[in-house]
Design a protein around this motif. Structure first.
Motif, PDB file in Angstrom:
ATOM      1  N   ILE A   1       0.852  -1.198   0.000  1.00 56.74           N
ATOM      2  CA  ILE A   1       0.000   0.000   0.000  1.00 56.74           C
ATOM      3  C   ILE A   1       0.885   1.243   0.000  1.00 56.74           C
ATOM      4  O   ILE A   1       1.650   1.465   0.941  1.00 56.74           O
ATOM      5  N   PRO A   2       0.790   2.083  -1.036  1.00 56.35           N
ATOM      6  CA  PRO A   2       1.636   3.277  -1.094  1.00 56.35           C
ATOM      7  C   PRO A   2       1.038   4.431  -0.295  1.00 56.35           C
ATOM      8  O   PRO A   2      -0.153   4.433   0.026  1.00 56.35           O
ATOM      9  N   ALA A   3       1.882   5.399   0.017  1.00 58.57           N
ATOM     10  CA  ALA A   3       1.427   6.627   0.679  1.00 58.57           C
ATOM     11  C   ALA A   3       1.261   7.718  -0.373  1.00 58.57           C
ATOM     12  O   ALA A   3       2.107   7.869  -1.258  1.00 58.57           O
ATOM     13  N   VAL A   4       0.168   8.461  -0.279  1.00 59.62           N
ATOM     14  CA  VAL A   4      -0.061   9.589  -1.183  1.00 59.62           C
ATOM     15  C   VAL A   4      -0.589  10.771  -0.374  1.00 59.62           C
ATOM     16  O   VAL A   4      -1.195  10.596   0.671  1.00 59.62           O
ATOM     17  N   GLY A   5      -0.323  11.971  -0.878  1.00 53.43           N
ATOM     18  CA  GLY A   5      -0.927  13.155  -0.285  1.00 53.43           C
ATOM     19  C   GLY A   5       0.054  14.131   0.333  1.00 53.43           C
ATOM     20  O   GLY A   5       1.177  13.767   0.692  1.00 53.43           O
ATOM     21  N   ALA A   6      -0.416  15.347   0.449  1.00 45.57           N
ATOM     22  CA  ALA A   6       0.382  16.436   1.020  1.00 45.57           C
ATOM     23  C   ALA A   6       0.196  16.541   2.531  1.00 45.57           C
ATOM     24  O   ALA A   6       0.709  17.474   3.146  1.00 45.57           O
ATOM     25  N   SER A   7      -0.528  15.590   3.121  1.00 41.62           N
ATOM     26  CA  SER A   7      -0.917  15.720   4.533  1.00 41.62           C
ATOM     27  C   SER A   7       0.257  15.884   5.482  1.00 41.62           C
ATOM     28  O   SER A   7       0.173  16.638   6.456  1.00 41.62           O
ATOM     29  N   GLY A   8       1.357  15.159   5.243  1.00 48.13           N
ATOM     30  CA  GLY A   8       2.515  15.289   6.121  1.00 48.13           C
ATOM     31  C   GLY A   8       3.070  16.701   6.111  1.00 48.13           C
ATOM     32  O   GLY A   8       3.357  17.283   7.164  1.00 48.13           O
ATOM     33  N   ALA A   9       3.219  17.268   4.914  1.00 51.50           N
ATOM     34  CA  ALA A   9       3.689  18.647   4.801  1.00 51.50           C
ATOM     35  C   ALA A   9       2.685  19.606   5.426  1.00 51.50           C
ATOM     36  O   ALA A   9       3.068  20.578   6.093  1.00 51.50           O
ATOM     37  N   ILE A  10       1.396  19.324   5.248  1.00 51.24           N
ATOM     38  CA  ILE A  10       0.343  20.175   5.815  1.00 51.24           C
ATOM     39  C   ILE A  10       0.399  20.156   7.341  1.00 51.24           C
ATOM     40  O   ILE A  10       0.204  21.186   8.003  1.00 51.24           O
TER      41      ILE A  10
END
Length: 265
Positions: free
Chosen positions: A176-185
């Protein structure tokens, strides 16, 4: 919020373009640009950056882009473009690092339980087998395909049943890959709480104004509880925590050294 700042504007544009491109080209885009575990056959070095511009659905990108606009704009206005971008991508990289590190820990724990039967190389080979039916990972299909790999190597696959749940979880973690800007957010949220601690924020499902200095730690605490509890929510909780942690370290260091007063234009 006034006029969009330069870095926030360009980040919004790139995210939206890639979101529509993903809807056009589908799985190929996810395969190239999502963040896969380093031992996954799909992993590429650029994914530590590219995954920040990928999103899993409409609401995912809407919430992230709203947060980028709402909390990133005032920060860039104070810091300048280059300093904002440095902070944003640093938090995103910290997010990727912690997420991958936690996955490595769980995968290593699974291997420790069966290390007497197979080498690490063969272990990762069986973790890479296909087990999906539609969008679901199916234990029976994983066992069958892993068994085929082991049998061709002259290894009796029956040992998989000794701790099948852990091995299967290691398989899904790798697949399962990780996607999204959530970490930076999350890094941006921490910085906002540092600089505008008295600002009042609300959750959509909990419309009670809470000061940023309480709201952001509460949000991170929820992620920590779900992450440590290994609750299957479909959210990469440790990716959020990694972004927040790097954001906190940078803000603490900058504030301590009066670096917050410097702009990078």
């Amino acid at each position: 919020m006034g006029r969009l700042t330069e870095a926030v504007k360009h980040l919004l544009i790139i995210n939206v373009i890639l979101f529509f491109a993903t809807n056009l080209y589908g799985e190929q885009m996810y395969q190239w640009l999502s963040l896969w575990f380093p031992k996954n056959d799909n992993f590429q070095w650029w994914q530590v950056i590219s995954h920040m511009f990928m999103h899993g659905g409409l609401m995912h990108i809407v919430f992230n882009m709203y947060a980028l606009w709402a909390f990133g704009t005032p920060l860039e206005r104070v810091w300048g473009r280059n300093k904002f971008l440095f902070f944003y991508f640093s938090a995103g990289l910290g997010s990727a690092l912690l997420h991958t590190g936690v996955n490595y820990y769980y995968i290593q724990e699974a291997y420790n339980g069966i290390s007497g039967f197979i080498s690490k190389e063969v272990f990762y080979e069986i973790l890479n087998v296909d087990s999906q039916i539609g969008n679901q990972f199916v234990g029976q299909k994983f066992f069958e395909n892993a068994s085929k790999v082991l049998t061709t190597k002259g290894i009796d696959p029956s040992f998989l049943t000794l701790d099948f749940e852990s091995v299967f979880e290691a398989h899904t973690s790798l697949k399962i890959p990780a996607v999204g800007a959530s970490g930076a957010i999350y890094g941006i949220l921490v910085a906002f709480a540092f600089m505008y601690s008295e600002a009042k924020l609300m959750l959509i499902f909990l419309p009670i104004p809470i000061k940023a200095k309480y709201f952001v730690p509460l949000l991170i605490a929820v992620d920590l509880i779900f992450g440590i509890g290994n609750v299957n929510t479909g959210v990469a909780h440790f990716a959020h925590i990694g972004g927040a942690l790097i954001g906190f370290i940078m803000m603490w260091y900058w504030k301590r050294n009066q670096f917050n007063n410097n702009r990078w234009d």
